[in-house]
Enzyme design. Structure first.
Site, PDB file in Angstrom:
ATOM      1  N   HIS A 158      38.418 -13.418   1.152  1.00 46.25           N
ATOM      2  CA  HIS A 158      38.737 -12.827  -0.486  1.00 46.25           C
ATOM      3  C   HIS A 158      39.589 -11.389  -0.043  1.00 46.25           C
ATOM      4  O   HIS A 158      40.016 -10.461   0.111  1.00 46.25           O
ATOM      5  CB  HIS A 158      37.496 -12.857  -1.346  1.00 46.25           C
ATOM      6  N   ASP A 193      35.946 -23.410   0.919  1.00 48.33           N
ATOM      7  CA  ASP A 193      35.502 -22.421   0.033  1.00 48.33           C
ATOM      8  C   ASP A 193      35.659 -23.066  -1.313  1.00 48.33           C
ATOM      9  O   ASP A 193      36.363 -23.583  -1.053  1.00 48.33           O
ATOM     10  CB  ASP A 193      35.184 -21.143   0.190  1.00 48.33           C
ATOM     11  N   HIS A 195      35.747 -20.877  -3.622  1.00 45.51           N
ATOM     12  CA  HIS A 195      36.866 -19.987  -4.405  1.00 45.51           C
ATOM     13  C   HIS A 195      37.978 -19.757  -3.395  1.00 45.51           C
ATOM     14  O   HIS A 195      38.008 -20.312  -2.393  1.00 45.51           O
ATOM     15  CB  HIS A 195      35.908 -19.511  -4.127  1.00 45.51           C
ATOM     16  N   ASP A 282      29.640 -23.624  -0.698  1.00 45.34           N
ATOM     17  CA  ASP A 282      29.545 -23.476  -1.652  1.00 45.34           C
ATOM     18  C   ASP A 282      30.647 -24.305  -2.748  1.00 45.34           C
ATOM     19  O   ASP A 282      30.055 -24.062  -3.840  1.00 45.34           O
ATOM     20  CB  ASP A 282      29.508 -21.925  -2.180  1.00 45.34           C
TER      21      ASP A 282
END
Length: 340
Positions: A158, A193, A195, A282
């Site tokens: 990120h 991931d 995200h 995740d």
């Protein structure tokens, strides 16, 4: 499989995290290192300490202005009367081209995208060694290793060139890809991931020399919200070198694996000769973020499909948060690589 870890990464121990207007304990805790290390060792990994390659590999993808900020902001913040122990922004510019303030408060807003990346006394040190872990992983693969696991924590995908966010400060996967490019290889970044890797996308969006591919929960209703949509394909020289594959919440193994086939086909057609796997765990059904419903066996199958490309792999740890399944998920993934 060779694995890389520096214990100085444990020094970053963030306390603050705000979600849905509520202050909660930050899930990106040092305990993740212990769980992931045990999971990797259960798969036969032998850990080494990374070499210190200096700031060069980090500065190759992050701005000097941002590095100056990240190195000094906690000390500056503590000079503010009544300041919190951690640097947390409360104001943000509308655009990256807006004026750059001298104020520590203003610069925090400029360089921190959200409240999920609090900066404390040891954040710089931990992030630095997290990045060096990824660099050493890339160097090992460039030297001939078939696959390496880099236990990088805090995570990185990120983080933009000049912006922290979502628990991330240095973009470890991006740093590894740039290092491989420097070594004469043609890298693709495959982000698994749950995200979207918005920082990685932003870092390479106008470049055609690194392919970025991300499989993630649809950001229409999931962090990071503003990036990761299917129409985002890159721009300029990077047009067509960014592939987003957003999936519905609750996606299971079969749907994920079918989507992975599309991602791997794009990597093949890009002519990549090495893959940086931004390894978020995740996506698991029991992860606290509850985005996907991938099983532990699913991680073995995902890894086996990636390894079946025959390309060398730098697996850089991204998300995956404390649950009873976390260590076993990493073991399953690494076993999936070794089984091919």
């Amino acid at each position: 499989m060779k694995a890389i870890l520096d214990d100085r990464q444990r020094a970053h121990d963030p306390k603050n995290f705000m979600a849905n207007g509520t202050r909660k304990p930050n899930p990106e805790v040092p305990r993740r290192v212990d769980i992931l290390k045990a999971g990797a060792e259960a798969a036969g990994c032998v850990f080494e300490t990374p070499a210190d390659a200096g700031l060069g590999p980090i500065a190759a993808v992050h701005t000097a202005e941002y590095l100056t900020f990240l190195r000094n902001i906690h000390t500056r913040w503590q000079r503010i009367e009544g300041a919190s122990d951690e640097v947390i922004p409360n104001v943000h510019p509308m655009n990256r081209t807006d004026s750059y303030p001298k104020s520590a408060v203003g610069q925090a807003g400029y360089h921190q995208a959200d409240t999920a990346c609090p900066i404390a006394e040891y954040t710089w040190k931990a992030a630095y060694w997290s990045a060096q872990t990824a660099v050493s992983g890339a160097d090992a693969v460039a030297a001939g290793a078939r696959a390496v696991y880099a236990l990088s924590r805090p995570p990185g995908h990120h983080a933009f060139a000049d912006l922290a966010g979502g628990f991330c400060f240095f973009n470890n996967s991006g740093i590894a890809a740039q290092r491989l490019l420097y070594k004469g290889l043609r890298p693709a970044i495959l982000d698994v991931d749950v995200h979207h890797g918005n920082g990685t996308q932003g870092m390479f969006y106008a470049r055609g020399d690194v392919l970025t591919v991300s499989i993630h929960a649809d950001p229409a209703r999931f962090y990071p919200f503003f990036w990761g949509h299917a129409h985002e394909r890159g721009e300029g020289a990077g047009l067509g070198a960014n592939l987003n594959l957003p999936l519905e919440r609750g996606t299971d193994d079969e749907t994920y694996l079918n989507t992975l086939d599309r991602a791997l086909a794009q990597i093949t057609d890009f002519g990549a000769d090495v893959i940086v796997v931004a390894l978020g765990l995740d996506a698991h059904i029991d992860d606290p973020f509850q985005g996907f419903a991938v099983t532990t066996e699913g991680f073995t199958r995902i890894a086996a499909a990636i390894a079946a490309t025959g390309l060398p792999l730098v697996c850089v740890q991204e998300g995956g948060y404390v649950s009873d399944a976390l260590g076993g998920n990493l073991t399953a993934f690494l076993n999936g690589i070794e089984g091919n």
